[in-house]
Write an enzyme that holds these catalytic residues in place. Structure first.
Site, PDB file in Angstrom:
ATOM      1  N   SER A  80     -46.546   8.791  33.635  1.00 25.71           N
ATOM      2  CA  SER A  80     -47.608   7.847  33.290  1.00 25.71           C
ATOM      3  C   SER A  80     -47.152   6.402  33.383  1.00 25.71           C
ATOM      4  O   SER A  80     -47.948   5.491  33.173  1.00 25.71           O
ATOM      5  CB  SER A  80     -48.143   8.129  31.874  1.00 25.71           C
ATOM      6  OG  SER A  80     -47.141   7.938  30.906  1.00 25.71           O
ATOM      7  N   THR A 194     -49.555   4.691  29.525  1.00 27.91           N
ATOM      8  CA  THR A 194     -48.880   3.393  29.483  1.00 27.91           C
ATOM      9  C   THR A 194     -47.796   3.349  28.430  1.00 27.91           C
ATOM     10  O   THR A 194     -47.753   4.188  27.542  1.00 27.91           O
ATOM     11  CB  THR A 194     -49.917   2.294  29.151  1.00 27.91           C
ATOM     12  OG1 THR A 194     -49.300   1.028  29.175  1.00 27.91           O
ATOM     13  CG2 THR A 194     -50.505   2.499  27.784  1.00 27.91           C
ATOM     14  N   THR A 212     -47.701   0.483  33.370  1.00 24.02           N
ATOM     15  CA  THR A 212     -48.325   1.793  33.550  1.00 24.02           C
ATOM     16  C   THR A 212     -48.490   2.131  35.024  1.00 24.02           C
ATOM     17  O   THR A 212     -48.492   1.243  35.886  1.00 24.02           O
ATOM     18  CB  THR A 212     -49.719   1.807  32.887  1.00 24.02           C
ATOM     19  OG1 THR A 212     -50.287   3.114  32.960  1.00 24.02           O
ATOM     20  CG2 THR A 212     -50.652   0.835  33.582  1.00 24.02           C
ATOM     21  N   GLY A 246     -54.367   4.333  26.157  1.00 30.29           N
ATOM     22  CA  GLY A 246     -55.537   5.191  26.252  1.00 30.29           C
ATOM     23  C   GLY A 246     -56.423   4.816  27.424  1.00 30.29           C
ATOM     24  O   GLY A 246     -55.959   4.296  28.437  1.00 30.29           O
TER      25      GLY A 246
END
Length: 334
Positions: A80, A194, A212, A246
């Site tokens: 990620s 992230t 990210t 998120g």
């Protein structure tokens, strides 16, 4: 200076701190805080320790956050963030990052390909250009002009996952995928997100970084909140700093990290400020909020830390002189 004068000055300082919710206006932050670094998710522990090497040697918060987030950017287990990130639906790995210091200096890159450490390019944007944000081919051109090597970022493991995804091509963000992916736990598609990091140095200065690879299988060119100053990251040396994690679209719609810092300016604690920002997202989209994850992490000028998320499962790491590897489960609305 006499002992009486020292006592009077200390008493005035203490009153000012109480009157402003823990931080005295106009008082150097070094008086009220000690070095500390915090970051999102489980992989923040290793990132914090990298940052702590800088802070414990008396280095700046800005140097610390850059050094810290470079660790997950280079971690091939982390899908990620950074070079091992999952690609977009066309098979391209594109990265986003931002960095900001206590004086409001900031830089960012978005949708940059072929560069393993976008956070360092973001800092170069901040320090070597009159701009804040460079994107796509222009960001890549700038990075290469600054001496960053061009690399192939699509790893064999990420390519295999992408080809597996192509069999169904379903796109649905998976809540708390950062933890599921990093720990190699089952949990379906793992498609974001992230690392956000905030640091306070021995001089009382705050800085933050956010980096990210974005949501896996995204539309090519999609950019989330991470490189957007005020959304994924915001720092105000007079107040505090905040970062997010998120579903970036919801953070952008609510100027999330800026909101958290402004709530702290109004006297909220870091945790209360994060909670209000999360609940504002929920109030605006109550029907869909239970299906996504958004979390905020904040630290004020005194080094107090707080976090809040929509869903359970968000974690954050804290590192200071007392403990280097604290991992704390964030509180949540659901």
């Amino acid at each position: 200076m006499t002992d009486r004068r020292r006592f009077i000055q200390a008493s005035v300082l203490g009153s000012a701190v109480l009157a402003t919710g823990g931080v005295a206006r106009g008082v150097p932050a070094a008086v009220v805080g000690k070095p500390r670094v915090v970051s999102t998710w489980d992989f923040g522990v290793a990132a914090n320790q990298g940052a702590w090497k800088v802070l414990s040697a008396g280095g700046s918060a800005l140097d610390a956050v850059e050094a810290g987030v470079r660790i997950p950017e280079a971690d091939l287990r982390n899908h990620s963030v950074g070079r091992a990130g999952y690609p977009d639906r066309d098979g391209h790995v594109s990265l986003d990052a931002s960095i900001m210091d206590q004086a409001g200096n900031c830089g960012a890159v978005a949708a940059i390909e072929h560069i393993a450490h976008p956070i360092s390019v973001a800092r170069a944007v901040m320090e070597k250009t009159p701009h804040v944000l460079l994107v796509g081919e222009g960001a890549l051109q700038f990075a290469m002009e600054q001496g960053f090597p061009r690399e192939e970022l699509l790893t064999p493991e990420s390519e295999k996952a992408w080809k597996e995804w192509l069999k169904t091509a379903k796109y649905r963000p998976s809540i708390n995928s950062e933890v599921k992916d990093f720990r190699n736990l089952p949990g379906g598609a793992r498609n974001h997100d992230t690392i956000g990091m905030l640091a306070l140095d021995a001089h009382g200065n705050l800085s933050g970084a956010c980096t990210t690879s974005g949501m896996a299988w995204k539309l090519r060119g999609r950019v989330g909140d991470s490189p957007i100053i005020g959304a994924g990251l915001y720092v105000d040396g007079e107040v505090g700093a905040a970062t997010s994690t998120g579903v970036g679209e919801e953070v952008i719609r609510n100027c999330g990290s800026f909101l958290v810092v402004e709530l702290m300016r109004q006297g909220r604690s870091p945790q209360d400020a994060c909670r209000e920002a999360v609940e504002r997202i929920i109030r605006r989209k109550p029907a869909t909020a239970k299906e996504i994850q958004v979390g905020f992490l904040a630290m004020n000028r005194a080094g107090e830390v707080g976090a809040w998320a929509i869903q359970k499962g968000f974690s954050y790491a804290v590192c200071d002189a007392a403990k280097r590897d604290a991992l704390i489960p964030g509180k949540s609305t659901y």
